[in-house]
Design an enzyme around this catalytic site. Structure first.
Site, mmCIF file in Angstrom:
data_model
loop_
_atom_site.group_PDB
_atom_site.id
_atom_site.type_symbol
_atom_site.label_atom_id
_atom_site.label_comp_id
_atom_site.label_asym_id
_atom_site.label_seq_id
_atom_site.Cartn_x
_atom_site.Cartn_y
_atom_site.Cartn_z
ATOM 1 C CG HIS A 16 -4.331 0.604 3.804
ATOM 2 N ND1 HIS A 16 -5.690 0.352 3.848
ATOM 3 C CD2 HIS A 16 -3.727 -0.578 4.129
ATOM 4 C CE1 HIS A 16 -5.888 -0.920 4.176
ATOM 5 N NE2 HIS A 16 -4.718 -1.498 4.343
ATOM 6 C CG ASP B 293 -5.064 -6.229 1.328
ATOM 7 O OD1 ASP B 293 -3.859 -6.411 1.107
ATOM 8 O OD2 ASP B 293 -5.522 -6.005 2.475
ATOM 9 C CG HIS C 251 -6.226 -5.016 6.064
ATOM 10 N ND1 HIS C 251 -5.225 -5.914 5.714
ATOM 11 C CD2 HIS C 251 -6.362 -5.086 7.407
ATOM 12 C CE1 HIS C 251 -4.768 -6.496 6.818
ATOM 13 N NE2 HIS C 251 -5.442 -6.019 7.853
ATOM 14 C CG ASP D 228 -3.868 -9.024 3.621
ATOM 15 O OD1 ASP D 228 -4.587 -9.168 2.614
ATOM 16 O OD2 ASP D 228 -3.502 -7.918 4.043
#
Length: 328
Positions: free
Chosen positions: A126, A163, A165, A252
């Site tokens: 990120h 991931d 996200h 996740d």
């Protein structure tokens, strides 16, 4: 050659604050699991050191990097919005994490190991060029992708980010690079942080089409991931013909994770790892480095990382056993 492992107890010194999901116990749980399954003794532990800052500055605004170190020197606190907390050691540990990933790349390129898993924190996908986001300080995988092209002459690096996200930082730092192809499978940005990663985000300039975002609706399961993989991911990889594969290995999207709404099981992560390794064997001489990103339910995170590592190791072990039985 075996599978290399990047890990340091120094990563446990990055303290994010009480109740923070990206916590020390994530790595502790993984290491405990790998010791219990004896995988800890089956991998090749790689020594490493902090990255030369020039590799971090190559992908991040040096003024931003300075700011991270200054905040930590002043005792830590909050960085940018949604970044999470940092302590006095966090900048140095983030630099060490980058160094670990680069060491993993070196070890694979120099045929010291066949592939490598980097159990590092803080995570990185990120972190944008000039700001921290989503618990991430420096873009471990984006920096590694650039390092492979500049230090090792790799002409086509593939990044697969599963991931849950979207890896906005990796995308933003590489979306104009024709030598780096980023594929993201993630929960739909209308339903989850960071709100980026729509299908129309495809890269820019000469690199248009070398960003492939595959947003999935909440509650997508193993069957849905497999279908998207076979229909979209694998054909795109075959067209790109990578020379090295980096995985942003977040766990996740797992069915038990508290920060998202996906239903991927341990079998699903095992399958994606095997598919990626098979593609690395076909196109990249097996050259693959996996880097830990998210995953916040401790039990399932530890189990999924263990299965992921076993899949990275499995074919080598089977080949070795077959050779031993054949008398080689």
């Amino acid at each position: 050659m075996g599978t290399g492992l990047i890990y340091s107890e120094r990563f446990l010194e990055h303290r994010t604050g009480p109740g923070h999901p990206e916590r020390v116990e994530r790595l502790s749980a993984i290491v405990e699991r790998l010791r219990k399954t004896h995988q800890w003794d089956e991998v090749q532990h790689l020594a490493f050191k902090p990255a030369d800052r020039k590799w971090i500055d190559a992908m991040h605004d040096p003024a931003y990097v300075d700011r991270v170190f200054e905040i930590c020197r002043d005792g830590g606190g909050q960085l940018d919005e949604h970044a999470g907390g940092v302590c006095s050691e966090s900048a140095d540990i983030a630099r060490l994490a980058v160094g670990g990933v680069l060491r993993g790349c070196d070890a694979v390129m120099e045929q010291e190991v066949h592939n490598a898993l980097c159990l590092v924190r803080p995570p990185g996908h990120h972190a944008e060029r000039d700001r921290s986001m989503g618990f991430c300080l420096f873009g471990n995988v984006a920096i590694a992708a650039n390092y492979l092209t500049r230090a090792h002459g790799i002409k086509r690096v593939l990044v697969i980010d599963w991931d849950v996200h979207h890896g906005n930082g990796t995308q933003h730092m590489t979306e104009d690079r024709a030598d780096i192809f980023c594929i993201n499978l993630h929960q739909h940005p209308m339903t989850l942080y960071p709100g980026t990663g729509y299908a129309h985000e495809r890269g820019s300039g000469a690199a248009e089409g070398l960003t492939l975002n595959l947003p999935l609706d909440p509650h997508a399961n193993d069957e849905r991931y497999r279908a998207v993989w076979m229909e979209r991911v694998e054909p795109a990889i075959r067209e790109f013909v990578p020379q090295f594969i980096l995985i942003s290995a977040g766990f996740d999207a797992g069915i038990d994770d508290p920060l998202a709404s996906m239903n991927v099981t341990t079998d699903g992560f095992r399958w994606m790892t095997r598919q990626t390794k098979t593609l690395a064997e076909e196109f990249c001489r097996g050259r693959l480095v996996s880097v830990l990103e998210g995953g916040y339910d401790l039990r399932s995170l530890a189990e999924n990382v263990s299965v992921h590592l076993r899949a990275l190791m499995r074919e080598e072990q089977q080949d070795g056993l077959m050779a031993m039985k054949a008398g080689f």
